[in-house]
Design a protein around this motif. Sequence first.
Motif, PDB file in Angstrom:
ATOM      1  N   HIS A 599       0.820  -1.213   0.000  1.00  0.00           N
ATOM      2  CA  HIS A 599       0.000   0.000   0.000  1.00  0.00           C
ATOM      3  C   HIS A 599       0.853   1.262   0.000  1.00  0.00           C
ATOM      4  N   LEU A 600       2.160   1.120   0.132  1.00  0.00           N
ATOM      5  CA  LEU A 600       3.073   2.257   0.206  1.00  0.00           C
ATOM      6  C   LEU A 600       3.781   2.438  -1.133  1.00  0.00           C
ATOM      7  N   GLY A 601       3.785   3.661  -1.643  1.00  0.00           N
ATOM      8  CA  GLY A 601       4.511   3.962  -2.873  1.00  0.00           C
ATOM      9  C   GLY A 601       5.412   5.159  -2.688  1.00  0.00           C
ATOM     10  N   TRP A 602       6.213   5.441  -3.693  1.00  0.00           N
ATOM     11  CA  TRP A 602       7.077   6.621  -3.605  1.00  0.00           C
ATOM     12  C   TRP A 602       7.367   7.202  -4.979  1.00  0.00           C
ATOM     13  N   THR A 603       7.748   8.476  -4.965  1.00  0.00           N
ATOM     14  CA  THR A 603       8.218   9.170  -6.167  1.00  0.00           C
ATOM     15  C   THR A 603       9.641   9.649  -5.888  1.00  0.00           C
ATOM     16  N   PRO A 604      10.663   8.936  -6.398  1.00  0.00           N
ATOM     17  CA  PRO A 604      12.042   9.285  -6.070  1.00  0.00           C
ATOM     18  C   PRO A 604      12.533  10.517  -6.821  1.00  0.00           C
ATOM     19  N   ARG A 605      13.563  11.116  -6.290  1.00  0.00           N
ATOM     20  CA  ARG A 605      14.288  12.168  -6.985  1.00  0.00           C
ATOM     21  C   ARG A 605      15.748  12.100  -6.531  1.00  0.00           C
ATOM     22  N   VAL A 606      16.639  12.632  -7.343  1.00  0.00           N
ATOM     23  CA  VAL A 606      18.065  12.576  -7.034  1.00  0.00           C
ATOM     24  C   VAL A 606      18.735  13.845  -7.549  1.00  0.00           C
ATOM     25  N   THR A 607      19.724  14.300  -6.812  1.00  0.00           N
ATOM     26  CA  THR A 607      20.539  15.448  -7.202  1.00  0.00           C
ATOM     27  C   THR A 607      22.000  15.101  -6.950  1.00  0.00           C
ATOM     28  N   PRO A 608      22.939  15.778  -7.606  1.00  0.00           N
ATOM     29  CA  PRO A 608      22.738  16.825  -8.614  1.00  0.00           C
ATOM     30  C   PRO A 608      22.406  16.216  -9.970  1.00  0.00           C
ATOM     31  N   GLY A 621       1.304   2.326  -5.118  1.00  0.00           N
ATOM     32  CA  GLY A 621       0.756   1.327  -4.219  1.00  0.00           C
ATOM     33  C   GLY A 621      -0.298   0.476  -4.897  1.00  0.00           C
ATOM     34  N   THR A 622      -0.711  -0.559  -4.229  1.00  0.00           N
ATOM     35  CA  THR A 622      -1.614  -1.536  -4.839  1.00  0.00           C
ATOM     36  C   THR A 622      -2.983  -0.952  -5.174  1.00  0.00           C
ATOM     37  N   LEU A 623      -3.442   0.062  -4.424  1.00  0.00           N
ATOM     38  CA  LEU A 623      -4.738   0.657  -4.733  1.00  0.00           C
ATOM     39  C   LEU A 623      -4.707   1.497  -5.995  1.00  0.00           C
ATOM     40  N   ARG A 624      -3.500   1.766  -6.500  1.00  0.00           N
ATOM     41  CA  ARG A 624      -3.372   2.445  -7.788  1.00  0.00           C
ATOM     42  C   ARG A 624      -2.843   1.507  -8.850  1.00  0.00           C
ATOM     43  N   GLY A 625      -2.834   0.210  -8.550  1.00  0.00           N
ATOM     44  CA  GLY A 625      -2.425  -0.765  -9.545  1.00  0.00           C
ATOM     45  C   GLY A 625      -0.946  -1.073  -9.567  1.00  0.00           C
ATOM     46  N   GLY A 626      -0.189  -0.624  -8.566  1.00  0.00           N
ATOM     47  CA  GLY A 626       1.245  -0.876  -8.531  1.00  0.00           C
ATOM     48  C   GLY A 626       1.621  -1.937  -7.514  1.00  0.00           C
TER      49      GLY A 626
END
Length: 678
Positions: A599-608, A621-626
């Motif tokens: 049920h937990l998802g994430w949107t990663p980002r990285v710098t620089p 997450g699974t409720l959004r089909g992931g």
Amino acid sequence: MVAAALAALTLPMAVAGTAVAEPIPVADGEHVGTPRTIITTDPELDDLNSMLRTLLYSNDLDIVGLVYSASQHHYLGDPAAGVAPHRWPEISPDTVYHIDQAINAYEASYDNLVAHDADYPTPEHLRSLVAWGNVKNVGDMSEDTAGSDLIKSVLLDDEPGQVFLQAWGGPNTIARALKSIEDEYKGTPEWDAVYAKIVAKTVITSFGQQDTTFASYIKPNWPDIENREVATSIWGYGARGVVLPEHAQYLTPEWTKANVSDVGPIGAAYRVWGDGKQMAAGFDNEDYFGLSGYTSAQLQAMGYLVWTAPQPQGAWISEGDSSNFALLLDNGLRNWEDPTWGGWGGRQQQNGTDPVSWTNRGVRDVGPDGSPRNDYSAARWFEDFQLDFAARLQWAVTPDFADANHAPDVSVDQGIDLVRRAGETVDLSATSSDPDGDGVSTQWWQYREAGTYPDALTLTSDTENGTTSFQIPADATPGQTIHLIAEVKDDATPSLTSYQRVVITIAEAADPDGIALEATVPDTSTEPGTLTLSIASYGDAVRFSEARNLGDRLTFDAYLPEVTVTDTRNATQTAEGGWALTGRSSSFVANDAQFSADHLGWTPRVTPARDGLTAGTPTLGTLRGGPGLAQPATLASANDTGRAGIARASADLRLEIPVDTPDGDYSASLSVSLFPTD
């Protein structure tokens, strides 16, 4: 090559009191779709105009009912009870009432409309949604009707999400549906669950209270149902008192004739001043709108109650109820998610101390001159909405997609719900395109009244590239929000506008006493470097935001503390390889209850930003089909080109769980692991 993880760090996470969270009406059209809606309406002329506009937007709405109802201004009468009709159309089998008038005009335009969007519902489908509600008398809720039964069945069904019940007239048919539910279930073992279901599901929007049934029945018996009062002046008979001077042209006979009245069957059905039509059978002393060429004094001498000044023939009259449906449009403003956010349907504030009662009375956004203006929270969008209306009327008479204009598309690369700390720099990029190939320009602006951080930001924006950047002020406190709008306009005629709102929630400050952890690559050459992992301080746990109730699910947001990867390995050690940073969460547990980390998802980002260094793709997450984070997911990775030096990765966390998840304080552990790669 080392096959095992070189470093692994575990972050405790906490979610407090999930199932006991207040049902805040927040949802994201991009994520779960706009809610279903039922419209109840009386035969006022502005209801016809609002219905005609509504049907032009029916491709973007989830309409599940169109219900005739009464109000203090219009009711059918009840001869058996000695109640005479009041301002009601002619009672005849041949009478075509206003919902059906609008559908007839829509049907004549349907073949053209579907050339522009295949999601337009068929006229037959719309007719299947029409039902007669409680119309005999003002406030009539004496018996079940087809309309009240329709509302009842939708509220009791098991489809997820909220249902917005629009009261364009009186809410009496809605009240009858709720009373029927109460009569059937109160006193039974199912009552508590039914009550909670209806409260979580129902939002009532209204243009004033046009009978007493909300106060006399709904509020006393269903005190936890949310009500939004959306009676905006800009859409009503008082539009001329609040419209910006530069937008007043959209009320004139000239603009209305060219863009509405002369444009196809829908435009022809739209009521304007002096059109020779009337609402009710016989003489109606309140309805002088079909007349032209008379002064107020002359109309009064003719027996009319003149309560708004007559206008030139062909001018705008009113569309007072359009704010009810406009707030549901998925145009990127996310108006329906929260009553305080604002959009085409206006913006509301809490009504006194009642946490489920919202009103637009007293809401004054700051106008272009820097001063608060009455009704500007709705009037600021009037030009955009009118031009969009004109474009859709053109769709209704244009069989070829290429021969009409369509609104541009816009999205924000970084996401639309972000969590950041005070002092951080936020970079946002709006990606836009136009279905007609028109040129577009992007403007970013802060919607200060919608956010809870009170002060103005300094935005550094690039109109051509659609980017903006700003630093979150140091005095921003955790839990405050900042609202930014990406506004994209095309250069066609009429010029159309799309938006994307980004909501930034201020996170807790980093714990200055946190201890960074490190893991070291064993020596593999005579001058070895290391590949190390550390994580910024985060206190005793990463704590999620308060729950937001979407009807079928609860959502929580959090911010993954910054993870730093330092790679000083030499070429012999790496053998032209790189590294991968992954994360995986354990299940969330509270006493005897638990739910999976899928049920937990994430949107990663990285710098620089550098070649060869890449953020992981978002994991839903699974409720959004992931798959969620029950399985390892990539936070960031680097190949041989981008691996060396320091990289900093983080992610916006989104937790979504079923709304019936047992309440409790849940905790889990998120492990972040660093691996060398070939």
